[in-house]
Design a protein around this motif. Structure first.
Motif, mmCIF file in Angstrom:
data_model
loop_
_atom_site.group_PDB
_atom_site.id
_atom_site.type_symbol
_atom_site.label_atom_id
_atom_site.label_comp_id
_atom_site.label_asym_id
_atom_site.label_seq_id
_atom_site.Cartn_x
_atom_site.Cartn_y
_atom_site.Cartn_z
ATOM 1 N N SER B 211 0.765 -1.235 0.000
ATOM 2 C CA SER B 211 0.000 0.000 0.000
ATOM 3 C C SER B 211 0.809 1.305 0.000
ATOM 4 O O SER B 211 0.615 2.134 -0.870
ATOM 5 C CB SER B 211 -0.965 -0.034 1.204
ATOM 6 O OG SER B 211 -1.704 1.121 1.263
ATOM 7 N N ALA B 212 1.710 1.505 0.935
ATOM 8 C CA ALA B 212 2.430 2.779 0.989
ATOM 9 C C ALA B 212 3.552 2.820 -0.040
ATOM 10 O O ALA B 212 4.026 1.785 -0.523
ATOM 11 C CB ALA B 212 2.995 2.992 2.385
ATOM 12 N N GLY B 213 3.987 4.028 -0.357
ATOM 13 C CA GLY B 213 5.119 4.213 -1.260
ATOM 14 C C GLY B 213 6.166 5.102 -0.616
ATOM 15 O O GLY B 213 5.850 5.928 0.237
ATOM 16 N N VAL B 214 7.407 4.917 -1.053
ATOM 17 C CA VAL B 214 8.482 5.730 -0.485
ATOM 18 C C VAL B 214 9.432 6.156 -1.597
ATOM 19 O O VAL B 214 9.895 5.351 -2.393
ATOM 20 C CB VAL B 214 9.216 4.964 0.639
ATOM 21 C CG1 VAL B 214 9.796 3.659 0.147
ATOM 22 C CG2 VAL B 214 10.302 5.817 1.267
ATOM 23 N N THR B 291 9.524 6.574 -6.767
ATOM 24 C CA THR B 291 8.829 6.119 -5.566
ATOM 25 C C THR B 291 8.598 4.612 -5.660
ATOM 26 O O THR B 291 8.100 4.121 -6.669
ATOM 27 C CB THR B 291 7.488 6.856 -5.420
ATOM 28 O OG1 THR B 291 7.760 8.260 -5.372
ATOM 29 C CG2 THR B 291 6.754 6.435 -4.150
ATOM 30 N N PHE B 293 6.898 1.114 -4.490
ATOM 31 C CA PHE B 293 5.730 0.436 -3.913
ATOM 32 C C PHE B 293 6.010 -1.070 -3.935
ATOM 33 O O PHE B 293 6.917 -1.525 -4.644
ATOM 34 C CB PHE B 293 4.473 0.742 -4.728
ATOM 35 C CG PHE B 293 4.090 2.192 -4.755
ATOM 36 C CD1 PHE B 293 3.167 2.708 -3.847
ATOM 37 C CD2 PHE B 293 4.645 3.068 -5.689
ATOM 38 C CE1 PHE B 293 2.808 4.051 -3.861
ATOM 39 C CE2 PHE B 293 4.298 4.411 -5.707
ATOM 40 C CZ PHE B 293 3.371 4.904 -4.799
ATOM 41 N N ASP B 322 7.136 4.109 -9.159
ATOM 42 C CA ASP B 322 6.076 5.026 -9.617
ATOM 43 C C ASP B 322 4.841 4.261 -10.100
ATOM 44 O O ASP B 322 4.224 4.620 -11.122
ATOM 45 C CB ASP B 322 6.610 5.963 -10.728
ATOM 46 C CG ASP B 322 7.457 7.101 -10.151
ATOM 47 O OD1 ASP B 322 7.678 7.134 -8.928
ATOM 48 O OD2 ASP B 322 7.892 7.957 -10.945
ATOM 49 N N ARG B 323 4.443 3.250 -9.377
ATOM 50 C CA ARG B 323 3.325 2.403 -9.790
ATOM 51 C C ARG B 323 2.690 1.782 -8.561
ATOM 52 O O ARG B 323 3.362 1.009 -7.852
ATOM 53 C CB ARG B 323 3.855 1.314 -10.737
ATOM 54 C CG ARG B 323 2.918 0.159 -11.056
ATOM 55 C CD ARG B 323 1.873 0.570 -12.077
ATOM 56 N NE ARG B 323 1.326 -0.581 -12.772
ATOM 57 C CZ ARG B 323 0.342 -1.374 -12.291
ATOM 58 N NH1 ARG B 323 -0.179 -1.144 -11.098
ATOM 59 N NH2 ARG B 323 -0.103 -2.376 -13.028
#
Lengths: 352, 352, 352
Positions: B211-214, B291, B293, B322-323
């Motif tokens: 769920s989260a992205g970094v 980013t 995921f 980025d996805r």
């Protein structure tokens, strides 16, 4: 209520006096945490500082703190008192590491004003200080001279004194090695240390390209400089810096020294200890986004009286920005190659 | 003076020999400082590694060092000898964590060359090494195989040997869990650990979006990679990288592994230990500004012989750039989804 | 297999109940490594936290962990349960530091829902929680109230309750100082601490410009926020953030608090302990690339009943972005100066 201002604006040239002694804030306990942050920022690989096991095998009680981290922490304490209003950090001399620092030690610093010289424009002057770093037992761990050009608060103020101290151009071998315990050279494992080359394998005049390059980011140099509690504003304030001479933040000169030292592992992996710095010049400013390369020349190789375990190599390390060093860029005619940012003259110890 | 060059240019394909053993520099004492830097860079939240109190309640003497930090430090030591001239890091196999590492332990690494295969273009070859990490007592803490494609220094050099080793596609459950002490499952507090789901709550085929992205910054991956003393130049040198294939610095593949592991907490909070890595593929390069995921699939759930405390889940974790991963992007037809950067197949332990 | 989802999407407004108690994951042992990373990110110079030697001389067993680092770690634990779906972090009240935290202590956190109020749009509501941080012995180290605006998952859901708690506007002096041992004021060295100004040297209404500015980088605030295990996504995910309201990552509000506290050393060097926070408002968002400045006003000076060693100063610290504070920017007419990002009202202790 005290009449003294609450906010310190730092000292100006006319605030100093010959013979004045300044005890600096803030004492600092150095921890394995500081070492880890430093390692993340510079990636040193010298085995003595990296491994408690290796350090013990050669004669240290445990891995000592990197010499340059000690230097930066002591230096950082002097900034609020000495160089907050510096126009330029002009030079270092007679820098000697006198006692190994270990995690858990607490460092503080004291400076003596040993020289003053107003410049002919009467707007600035040069202050020479001898700074000493001490551990929690009062033992001296580091001593060095630096001189900085400071603004005057009031151009009409009388010069506070005039004396240009005589400073040694280099440090005699007999004065080296104080921070290095007797080294068990048989217990020193070349393979783990990363190089077969010991003291006797280097010759004067030998040049070594350290080959790799490392790009500097703003976050990195600010984290490093804050770790040292160095408060010089030009390293941190992009808003003001963007309106100034360079249009951006200027990187603390010591950052380039630490980068160059780490790069020098490739060529001098057994130079496990910086024992003294004869002098150093920040030839040009360094900014984020630039990539630092370095090369070194062996200026001298010296025995240390009464020591058979280690010898001292005097190195000149040149760091450049955005310029490979395979051809050893240094000076052209009377000036430095425009890519050179650092010219550092120092003594390292190597096992025999 | 030694005739060996002072600056190491790294080894090329023809420098390796079957059966050759390489002891790597630099031994490294891992500290709570290293753990803190790692936590700042990746933000893992697994309770066993985060809390001495929690670790003791479940059977560890104190919080162990994150498994992937151990992996990266051991891996880093091999870079100057194995992969400085790597064209590509092709794969990992049979990676097993064999003993818990605690702050204060000192790690070193040894590699054996177990395979060599020249490519048909004769310009490059593949080297297979079995690397073992040891602690200060000589106990093996980690063992893994990796293979890299290396350039030849001299295209006319004869192949140094030819052997493609047979490698296990996965690690049998009986070989898992060596680094994990007996776990007191009654003392394991699900609420503090962050999830009610234990081993028995997962089914094979289950997919979980983390769920989260970094987003990754250049300062971050360089700090991480230096922390591991990994010297691969393409991660650090923007000047050279900007003129190369990618036009920028390439991020160490292990960075994506650590990011994905931290993201996987949301879904597998009780997967407190990575016990083995069956294989991994860096499907596409990662660069700063992107980013990350991730999502995971449970490939298998296995009991470990003679252990009633923990079970092993075999996970495939896919990381993307980025996805978002709500629809579990993986492969389309014969190739990976273009957003996928990492395909990691590994075993984690969960309390029963 | 459990029916509960594996991936937590966080709680929404209607998920809370008055009187509900939430034990948060993940317990965290705080180390000197965490302190070092924090120091690298913020550069605090308060002597008590910086030096074991100084701390012992004034009455602490060793250097305590920076109060705000304790706050951020406790706060971070609450994010996955309380504020993952927050529209806004509206305020803090009655924040008191109750026991000093030392490296090696393990922190965990528990929150009680003390208030709920649906907004008139029925799409959002406000949740008030009292959060308590505890050490490994179960001793309370920190207690504070915060309230956040949360989205509802389902706009048609009935309000889960309604109660707006009465909260103190400020904390009475009798409630201050619990985390501060008796201070040996004679052993407190003003020079090492960095200022001659003790409690009696400040007057109510006095304003101090902290003068320096510090620019924030994305790598820095992400490292800090991960160090606290704070998982709020808007701080980390540029990909999603670039499509949102701000077009970029939003910096954790606590980052500005820590920056302002470090800047406040220049003016309040002897304010060695934040003992309480009366309230705080994140007036405007902070983004990477902006430079933070700060100034403070002394709102009150109070004796603490039965303590002759220290007094309490109530400070308002205002932080700005890209705006010098020599003229103390604050409010114009009914609104804040557009450069203001933080308005913090808190109590610090100073030696008498």
């Amino acid at each position: 209520m005290s009449k003294a201002p609450k906010t310190s604006a730092g000292n100006f040239f006319e605030d100093f006096r010959l013979g004045q002694q300044i005890r600096h804030a803030t004492p600092r306990t150095v921890t394995t945490g500081d070492v880890a942050v430093y390692n993340g920022l510079f990636g040193p690989r010298f085995a003595v500082q990296s491994s408690d096991t290796f350090a013990r095998a050669v004669g240290y009680p445990r891995a000592p703190v990197d010499d340059l981290l000690v230097f930066h922490i002591v230096f950082g304490k002097t900034v609020p008192d000495i160089s907050l209003n510096a126009v330029a950090n002009l030079g270092y001399a007679d820098c000697r590491f006198l006692k190994a620092v270990y995690p858990g030690d607490t460092l503080n610093a004291v400076s003596d004003v040993i020289g003053l010289k107003e410049n002919s424009n009467r707007k600035t002057g040069i202050v020479y200080v001898r700074t000493r770093g001490y551990n929690q037992d009062g033992a001296e761990v580091l001593s060095y001279v630096r001189w900085v050009m400071l603004r005057k608060r009031d151009e009409n103020a009388a010069p506070p004194g005039e004396l240009v101290p005589e400073l040694p151009k280099d440090i005699a071998p007999a004065k080296l090695g104080a921070a290095c315990p007797p080294i068990n050279t048989a217990g020193y494992d070349n393979v783990l240390a990363g190089s077969p080359h010991r003291f006797g394998d280097y010759r004067v005049g030998e040049k070594v390209d350290h080959s790799a390059g490392v790009t500097v980011e703003d976050a990195e140099h600010m984290i490093a400089t804050r770790l040292y509690q160095n408060t010089a504003r030009l390293h941190f304030d992009h808003f003001t810096g963007s309106q100034g001479r360079f249009g951006r933040r200027l990187i603390y000169g010591g950052h380039a020294i630490s980068l160059a030292r780490s790069l020098s592992f490739n060529g001098f992996a057994n130079a496990f200890h910086v024992t003294a710095i004869n002098g150093g010049r920040h030839v040009a400013p360094l900014f984020a986004g630039l990539t630092v390369f370095a090369w070194s020349e062996v200026l001298a190789a010296a025995d240390i009286p009464k020591r058979n375990d280690v010898g001292a190599l005097r190195l000149r390390t040149i760091a450049t920005k955005d310029r490979l060093c395979a051809d050893f860029p240094f000076r052209s005619a009377d000036d430095y190659d425009p890519a050179v940012i650092l010219d550092l003259d120092y003594w390292v110890l190597m096992p025999k």
